[in-house]
Design a protein around this motif. Structure first.
Motif, PDB file in Angstrom:
ATOM      1  N   ASP A 120      -6.067   0.167   9.576  1.00 53.78           N
ATOM      2  CA  ASP A 120      -5.603   0.824  10.733  1.00 53.78           C
ATOM      3  C   ASP A 120      -6.319   1.230  11.566  1.00 53.78           C
ATOM      4  N   ALA A 121      -7.821   1.470  11.270  1.00 48.80           N
ATOM      5  CA  ALA A 121      -8.777   1.897  12.085  1.00 48.80           C
ATOM      6  C   ALA A 121      -9.411   0.921  12.890  1.00 48.80           C
ATOM      7  N   ALA A 122      -9.247  -0.487  12.474  1.00 46.38           N
ATOM      8  CA  ALA A 122      -9.683  -1.424  12.818  1.00 46.38           C
ATOM      9  C   ALA A 122      -9.239  -1.976  14.089  1.00 46.38           C
ATOM     10  N   PRO A 123     -10.139  -2.704  14.939  1.00 48.07           N
ATOM     11  CA  PRO A 123      -9.686  -3.202  16.504  1.00 48.07           C
ATOM     12  C   PRO A 123      -8.380  -4.165  16.135  1.00 48.07           C
ATOM     13  N   GLU A 124      -7.440  -3.923  17.457  1.00 42.61           N
ATOM     14  CA  GLU A 124      -6.156  -4.648  17.483  1.00 42.61           C
ATOM     15  C   GLU A 124      -6.261  -6.158  17.032  1.00 42.61           C
ATOM     16  N   PRO A 125      -7.273  -6.830  17.617  1.00 43.80           N
ATOM     17  CA  PRO A 125      -7.517  -8.246  17.111  1.00 43.80           C
ATOM     18  C   PRO A 125      -7.643  -8.236  16.055  1.00 43.80           C
ATOM     19  N   VAL A 126      -8.460  -7.479  15.237  1.00 42.76           N
ATOM     20  CA  VAL A 126      -8.357  -7.662  13.680  1.00 42.76           C
ATOM     21  C   VAL A 126      -7.287  -7.303  12.760  1.00 42.76           C
ATOM     22  N   ARG A 127      -6.445  -6.253  13.545  1.00 40.91           N
ATOM     23  CA  ARG A 127      -5.243  -5.816  12.744  1.00 40.91           C
ATOM     24  C   ARG A 127      -4.346  -6.927  12.816  1.00 40.91           C
ATOM     25  N   LEU A 128      -4.302  -7.522  14.153  1.00 46.34           N
ATOM     26  CA  LEU A 128      -3.293  -8.698  14.297  1.00 46.34           C
ATOM     27  C   LEU A 128      -3.486  -9.724  13.202  1.00 46.34           C
ATOM     28  N   VAL A 129      -4.985 -10.116  13.109  1.00 44.40           N
ATOM     29  CA  VAL A 129      -5.155 -11.275  12.207  1.00 44.40           C
ATOM     30  C   VAL A 129      -4.702 -11.066  10.745  1.00 44.40           C
ATOM     31  N   LEU A 130      -5.154  -9.564  10.418  1.00 53.06           N
ATOM     32  CA  LEU A 130      -4.915  -9.144   9.019  1.00 53.06           C
ATOM     33  C   LEU A 130      -3.589  -9.301   8.710  1.00 53.06           C
ATOM     34  N   GLU A 131      -2.686  -8.708   9.548  1.00 54.58           N
ATOM     35  CA  GLU A 131      -1.086  -8.564   9.569  1.00 54.58           C
ATOM     36  C   GLU A 131      -0.770  -9.878   9.386  1.00 54.58           C
ATOM     37  N   GLU A 132      -1.178 -10.992   9.986  1.00 50.15           N
ATOM     38  CA  GLU A 132      -0.448 -12.271   9.859  1.00 50.15           C
ATOM     39  C   GLU A 132      -1.102 -12.908   8.496  1.00 50.15           C
ATOM     40  N   VAL A 133      -2.132 -12.533   8.195  1.00 49.48           N
ATOM     41  CA  VAL A 133      -2.463 -12.981   6.614  1.00 49.48           C
ATOM     42  C   VAL A 133      -1.448 -12.332   5.876  1.00 49.48           C
ATOM     43  N   PHE A 134      -1.344 -11.058   5.759  1.00 52.92           N
ATOM     44  CA  PHE A 134      -0.381 -10.288   5.137  1.00 52.92           C
ATOM     45  C   PHE A 134       1.165 -10.851   5.073  1.00 52.92           C
ATOM     46  N   ASP A 135       1.430 -11.138   6.219  1.00 52.82           N
ATOM     47  CA  ASP A 135       2.767 -11.744   6.420  1.00 52.82           C
ATOM     48  C   ASP A 135       2.939 -13.089   5.687  1.00 52.82           C
ATOM     49  N   PHE A 136       1.877 -13.884   6.004  1.00 54.86           N
ATOM     50  CA  PHE A 136       1.611 -15.363   5.323  1.00 54.86           C
ATOM     51  C   PHE A 136       1.821 -14.960   3.814  1.00 54.86           C
ATOM     52  N   ALA A 137       1.173 -14.175   3.202  1.00 59.00           N
ATOM     53  CA  ALA A 137       1.167 -14.049   1.672  1.00 59.00           C
ATOM     54  C   ALA A 137       2.487 -13.603   1.316  1.00 59.00           C
ATOM     55  N   GLU A 138       3.189 -12.807   2.207  1.00 60.94           N
ATOM     56  CA  GLU A 138       4.332 -12.125   1.893  1.00 60.94           C
ATOM     57  C   GLU A 138       5.493 -13.310   1.867  1.00 60.94           C
ATOM     58  N   ARG A 139       5.481 -14.212   2.707  1.00 60.78           N
ATOM     59  CA  ARG A 139       6.356 -15.513   3.044  1.00 60.78           C
ATOM     60  C   ARG A 139       6.104 -16.353   1.779  1.00 60.78           C
ATOM     61  N   GLY A 140       4.632 -16.462   1.569  1.00 60.29           N
ATOM     62  CA  GLY A 140       4.322 -17.466   0.231  1.00 60.29           C
ATOM     63  C   GLY A 140       4.797 -16.858  -1.122  1.00 60.29           C
ATOM     64  N   SER A 141       5.008 -15.586  -1.164  1.00 60.89           N
ATOM     65  CA  SER A 141       5.528 -15.029  -2.505  1.00 60.89           C
ATOM     66  C   SER A 141       7.080 -15.148  -2.339  1.00 60.89           C
ATOM     67  N   THR A 142       7.648 -15.214  -1.315  1.00 61.38           N
ATOM     68  CA  THR A 142       9.049 -15.247  -1.243  1.00 61.38           C
ATOM     69  C   THR A 142       9.595 -16.705  -1.624  1.00 61.38           C
ATOM     70  N   GLN A 143       8.673 -17.715  -1.020  1.00 64.36           N
ATOM     71  CA  GLN A 143       8.793 -19.122  -1.335  1.00 64.36           C
ATOM     72  C   GLN A 143       8.572 -19.579  -2.793  1.00 64.36           C
ATOM     73  N   TYR A 144       7.476 -18.742  -3.263  1.00 64.62           N
ATOM     74  CA  TYR A 144       7.090 -18.869  -4.723  1.00 64.62           C
ATOM     75  C   TYR A 144       8.290 -18.789  -5.791  1.00 64.62           C
ATOM     76  N   ASP A 145       8.995 -17.478  -5.223  1.00 65.63           N
ATOM     77  CA  ASP A 145      10.388 -17.042  -6.099  1.00 65.63           C
ATOM     78  C   ASP A 145      11.167 -17.943  -6.056  1.00 65.63           C
ATOM     79  N   GLN A 146      11.495 -18.331  -4.799  1.00 65.36           N
ATOM     80  CA  GLN A 146      12.696 -19.302  -4.531  1.00 65.36           C
ATOM     81  C   GLN A 146      12.332 -20.738  -5.237  1.00 65.36           C
ATOM     82  N   LEU A 147      11.035 -21.130  -5.259  1.00 68.63           N
ATOM     83  CA  LEU A 147      10.577 -22.190  -6.089  1.00 68.63           C
ATOM     84  C   LEU A 147      10.821 -21.980  -7.695  1.00 68.63           C
TER      85      LEU A 147
END
Length: 208
Positions: A45-72
């Motif tokens: 939360d205290a990281a610069p915005e570009p870093v937060r955006l990258v990390l959020e994208e990583v976390f979102d990617f993991a979330e989507r991967g988890s969902t697709q894993y459940d579907q599989l």
């Protein structure tokens, strides 16, 4: 990020038990709790915005991967169940067919056993040199040979080599088949000489 995370563990700032990975846990599902641990560890939360955006994208990617894993996993479970059900159905069908065949042969055996007198015959066919059909009939063997020729639809007809009158022809036929089992081909056909076949039949005849 990985180097920083390793350094934090080495310095004792973070306890390994807090973020340890169980190798038996599915990797995508491990990312869900790890997401919050990483956010706290790296003070996202205290990281610069570009870093937060990258990390959020990583976390979102993991979330989507988890969902697709459940579907599989769900798909694999359904597919596995479908295969099991098909195998069970095929097994049940085979068992039922086997039982029906057995019942049908019992009926045939019962009917054949009711024939008290008839003939055991030896048939040949020029298309099968050295192979003879040994069977029984309540009617005349010539008529039986003609009927078999029509049923098998071979280019050449069956010919009667020899026949014998006997009591319980079905029983005699079965005993002859057992005696010549080592010479038997599929069905009631035997690769044997006429002399050997005739001797086996004569041995098991029952006088009328």
């Amino acid at each position: 990020m990985q180097n920083f995370y390793i350094a934090s563990l080495a310095a004792g700032d973070v306890q390994p038990s807090a973020v340890s990975i169980d190798i038996n846990v599915r990797p995508w599902h491990h990312m869900k709790p790890l997401k919050f641990e990483l956010k706290g560890l790296f003070n996202v939360d205290a990281a610069p915005e570009p870093v937060r955006l990258v990390l959020e994208e990583v976390f979102d990617f993991a979330e989507r991967g988890s969902t697709q894993y459940d579907q599989l996993e769900d798909y694999k479970g359904h597919a596995r169940q479908h295969v099991i059900e098909k195998l069970d159905a095929a097994r049940d069908e085979a068992i039922n067919k086997s039982r029906e065949d057995a019942a049908r042969w019992e009926i045939i055996d019962a009917k054949h056993s009711e024939i008290r007198e008839g003939f055991v015959y030896l048939l040949s066919n020029v298309l099968m040199p050295g192979v003879y059909k040994i069977g029984f009939t309540a009617g005349h063997p010539d008529l039986r040979a003609k009927k078999l020729s029509q049923q098998h639809r071979l280019p050449a007809p069956f010919k009667v080599v020899q026949y014998w009158r006997t009591r319980d022809p079905y029983l005699v036929e079965q005993r002859v088949h057992e005696a010549l089992a080592q010479h038997q081909k599929p069905g009631e056909f035997f690769e044997v000489s006429v002399d050997v076949a005739s001797a086996a039949i004569a041995t098991h005849l029952i006088a009328p």
